[in-house]
Enzyme design. Structure first.
Site, PDB file in Angstrom:
ATOM      1  N   ASP A 459       0.836  -1.201   0.000  1.00  0.00           N
ATOM      2  CA  ASP A 459       0.000   0.000   0.000  1.00  0.00           C
ATOM      3  C   ASP A 459       0.876   1.258   0.000  1.00  0.00           C
ATOM      4  O   ASP A 459       2.063   1.206   0.329  1.00  0.00           O
ATOM      5  CB  ASP A 459      -0.911  -0.011   1.229  1.00  0.00           C
ATOM      6  CG  ASP A 459      -2.159   0.834   1.044  1.00  0.00           C
ATOM      7  OD1 ASP A 459      -2.291   1.482  -0.009  1.00  0.00           O
ATOM      8  OD2 ASP A 459      -3.003   0.840   1.953  1.00  0.00           O
ATOM      9  N   GLU A 462       2.941   6.311  -3.212  1.00  0.00           N
ATOM     10  CA  GLU A 462       2.779   7.416  -4.158  1.00  0.00           C
ATOM     11  C   GLU A 462       3.549   8.648  -3.685  1.00  0.00           C
ATOM     12  O   GLU A 462       4.106   9.388  -4.494  1.00  0.00           O
ATOM     13  CB  GLU A 462       1.293   7.805  -4.305  1.00  0.00           C
ATOM     14  CG  GLU A 462       0.368   6.655  -4.620  1.00  0.00           C
ATOM     15  CD  GLU A 462      -0.159   5.980  -3.368  1.00  0.00           C
ATOM     16  OE1 GLU A 462       0.163   6.435  -2.253  1.00  0.00           O
ATOM     17  OE2 GLU A 462      -0.878   4.974  -3.502  1.00  0.00           O
ATOM     18  N   ASP A 522      -8.875   3.988  -3.105  1.00  0.00           N
ATOM     19  CA  ASP A 522      -9.924   4.205  -2.099  1.00  0.00           C
ATOM     20  C   ASP A 522     -11.185   4.819  -2.698  1.00  0.00           C
ATOM     21  O   ASP A 522     -11.522   5.974  -2.431  1.00  0.00           O
ATOM     22  CB  ASP A 522      -9.383   5.096  -0.984  1.00  0.00           C
ATOM     23  CG  ASP A 522      -8.238   4.433  -0.229  1.00  0.00           C
ATOM     24  OD1 ASP A 522      -8.107   3.208  -0.320  1.00  0.00           O
ATOM     25  OD2 ASP A 522      -7.485   5.147   0.446  1.00  0.00           O
TER      26      ASP A 522
END
Length: 747
Positions: A459, A462, A522
């Site tokens: 996860d 970025e 998300d």
């Protein structure tokens, strides 16, 4: 920023007050063209422009001359490189991974009638440089003559012309695009731009997971990875500096620098790229289909690998499970009630402290993790784990990480008190530019994988700490590349320990398609969240990626992020979309197990059973996608780039080469469906319909979804119900032949 409508400010990012010491240097006509080792070297002079709104040559400053390299490869790839004296062309890059199909083709140049013609050994024209003076019928001196320019035409496939946008201006001072230029700030080169001509009816797609309409023409993107914070805005987790054009070419910008890409956005006459680094390395890829063009891109940056069989089953997760007992209870109920499922995912709650990633199980709530994982494996469940690439101030590894420089060294005090949604809330980013830090991270995962964990959710990634020092790269260049280094490390150690090449990743940059698989982030548990997810997945598939998934039925709720319930119809419709995706995972901020939705649980179970029935087909299409340029989730334009209607459809798709899927994304249970050319058969009813037409205002009951299959297709299916893929004996696979005898499949 308020637009000024001056190219200097709106695209090249100059100070609008003209107070900084910065300058623009514009390409002029080449002074020489030569050949070296099969490359064509073009000597291009650059003239400084006066620092003003309107462009004009600053002739008090001598020109600077740099070499533009033109190189041809098979299959149908032409490369342009210019380093402005700062960088050298190289094939040694984390991004590049040339396949055996990539072969350099020597070029030669000849001059006649005011034109340099560049050809390959077969005499095929690959480039052309126009040195002629423009034809004039002079009658006025009202405006100055235009400055010289670089007029270069390129033919990567030997047929289709791609031209640098040499004449994109209104008047000599008023430019909308520049074919080639660089900028200086405080005397240092730091930006460069290149533009290609755009046709009036040209359409574009790709550029990563773009949550926008199918045709991206008219859009300008900032290519900087960041937390997308949903799937309905301009932010994105996955920027890929590669696009495909309806003129049947692709352009790949080999860089990890932040930049801009304007697809007929700043000017309808030009595709413009701006790199924040003074280097341009551009590959133009020709082809007769998008499959061929995307395969050419993968020839440069790597092919996807094939995920393991179990990954194509259902994944169950939520944010989060907190104990072994809770997980066992859920898995036992899955088996008892015959909900087929292969993966149970533990998100942020398996640590000692929720969200505090230390790569260790909570000893109280998971007292014997190896036994726990082994017990689930015996029942046919793989365990996957969440983590992230940042080390918290309170993590037990923080001293070790700091002392050994496994995390970046911060140069500025970070803001934030620990919201857990930003890299700034952590003490440092793991430094994957350091081989020692990379191996340290692999060892953290290796211990978990040796326990029996099947895969790691990589996860975030970025964002990185930008006010920091990394061992082998500046943060401005590392930001976009970080996803590739992070995912490569996790993928490699997983493959080493388990034999399965798989991760579950959110961020991406060019090359990340080598390390499947990626999910859409998300999304909101709403119709617009579902629609945005699909748009992102379609563009992602046109950006070189074969495998992509999304949170079913969306990640978070509205209006309350954590606590608003998911509606039954959203849950079912997103399930149907998930069944016809390369991978299907349930995840979100509230309960996701189907029995918490009793009114629709029987419908959900039937769709899960259909998913397992289709796994042989999904495997076939996935294998195909790893060997060429296709993807499992395909935009309609992938097969029909000439169909102008398909360039405006982003709510239906091909699933593999044979299924056409049209998810319902509203509570009314109605939608229009476009059937492209061909003969189609309703997968559930057997009804035969000619394509090239709209089916208007279809009424679709909740238990059904519009799914069509090509007439004549052969669909391999599994004939028996199973609880997981471990129960499958794929030699039992049978074929559904979609001929006149096919009467539909029950759901």
């Amino acid at each position: 920023m308020i637009p000024t409508n001056y190219h200097l400010f709106d695209f090249l990012d100059f100070d609008t007050d003209l107070r900084r010491d910065e300058s623009l240097w514009k390409a002029y006509k080449p002074t020489a063209v030569s050949e070296r080792d099969g490359d064509i070297l073009v000597s291009v002079p650059f003239q400084k422009q006066v620092l003003a709104n309107d462009m004009a040559a600053d002739t008090s400053i001598p020109k600077e001359e740099y070499t533009l390299v033109i190189r041809q490869y098979e299959p149908k790839i032409l490369r342009l490189f210019i380093g402005f004296g700062e960088e050298q062309m190289t094939d040694e890059s984390e991004i590049l991974q040339f396949s055996q199909r990539v072969r350099k083709v020597p070029l030669s140049a000849s001059f006649a009638d005011g034109t340099w013609t560049i050809t390959d050994p077969d005499g095929v024209k690959r480039a052309e440089i126009n040195m002629k003076e423009p034809v004039l019928d002079r009658w006025s001196t009202l405006l100055p003559d235009p400055q010289e320019t670089l007029d270069l035409r390129l033919f990567p496939d030997g047929q289709r012309e791609i031209r640098l946008a040499a004449y994109d201006h209104f008047s000599p001072p008023r430019y909308d695009a520049l074919p080639l230029a660089f900028c200086k700030l405080d005397g240092k080169k730091e930006r460069a731009t290149m533009s290609f001509e755009c046709k009036a009816d040209e359409c574009f797609a790709g550029t990563g997971e773009r949550f926008m309409k199918m045709d991206l023409s008219g859009q300008t993107f900032y290519l900087k990875n960041q937390d997308g914070q949903g799937v309905n805005n301009r932010r994105t987790y996955k920027n890929i500096p590669f696009y495909v054009s309806s003129r049947m070419y692709g352009a790949f910008y080999h860089t990890c620098a932040h930049g801009k890409l304007s697809l007929a956005g700043m000017s309808t006459r030009s595709v413009q790229f701006l790199s924040r680094q003074a280097m341009l390395d551009v590959f133009l890829i020709g082809g007769d289909s998008f499959e061929e063009i995307i395969r050419g891109y993968r020839d440069l940056t790597g092919y996807p690998s094939m995920p393991p069989l179990w990954s194509f089953g259902v994944w169950m997760s939520r944010m989060t499970y907190f104990s072994a007992d809770e997980v066992d209870e859920i898995c036992d109920r899955m088996r008892r009630e015959h909900y087929p499922c292969d993966v149970i995912h533990l998100d942020t709650g398996w640590f000692k402290t929720d969200w505090l990633c230390e790569w260790k199980f909570n000893e109280e709530r998971f007292p014997d993790p190896e036994k726990f994982i082994r017990g689930l494996k015996d029942k046919g469940f793989r365990v996957t784990l969440w983590q992230l690439p940042y080390v918290a101030e309170d993590a037990e590894q923080i001293t070790e990480a700091r002392e050994n420089h496994y995390i970046c060294t911060l140069t500025k005090q970070q803001q934030g008190e620990g919201s857990n949604f930003s890299a700034l809330d952590y003490a440092g980013t793991i430094d994957f530019t350091s081989p020692e830090a990379t191996e340290w991270y692999k060892n953290l995962l290796r211990r978990l994988l040796n326990m029996g964990v099947a895969a790691i959710k990589t996860d975030f990634g970025e964002n990185i700490h930008m006010d920091a020092v990394y061992k082998n790269m500046k943060p401005e260049l590392l930001n976009n590349l970080y996803a590739l280094l992070y995912q490569k490390a996790a993928y490699e150690v997983t493959k080493e320990v388990t034999g399965d090449g798989i991760i579950w990743a959110r961020a991406a940059w060019a090359g990340c398609q080598r390390y499947p698989l990626h999910w859409g982030g998300d999304s909101c548990s709403s119709w617009d969240g579902m629609a945005g997810s699909l748009k992102g997945g379609l563009h992602f598939g046109l950006s070189g990626f074969a495998f992509w998934s999304h949170d079913v039925p969306g990640f978070h709720s509205l209006p309350n992020f954590m606590n608003s319930p998911v509606s039954d119809d959203v849950y079912v419709r997103w399930t149907q979309f998930g069944v016809f995706s390369s991978h299907i995972r349930y995840h979100g901020t509230s309960k996701r197990e189907p029995w918490h939705y009793p009114a629709i649980a029987p419908i959900v179970k039937k769709w899960w059973q259909l998913r397992y029935k289709l796994i042989p087909y999904i495997l076939r299409e996935s294998e195909k996608a790893t060997m060429g340029g296709s993807t499992v989730l395909q935009a309609l334009i992938f097969h029909h780039p000439e169909d102008k209607i398909c360039w405006h459809i982003d709510d239906e798709y091909y699933f593999g080469d044979d299924f056409l899927v049209a998810p319902v994304m509203n509570s009314e249970g109605r939608r229009d469906v476009y059937l492209p050319e061909g003969k189609w058969v309703n997968f559930f009813t057997g009804e035969r319909i000619d394509g090239g037409r709209w089916l208007k205002d279809l009424e679709v009951p909740l238990e059904l979804m519009p799914v069509y299959v090509r007439e004549g297709a052969i669909i391999p299916v599994y004939p028996e119900p199973v609880d997981c893929t471990d129960d499958m004996d794929l030699t039992k696979t049978v074929n559904l032949v979609i001929d006149e005898t096919f009467k539909g499949t029950e759901i």
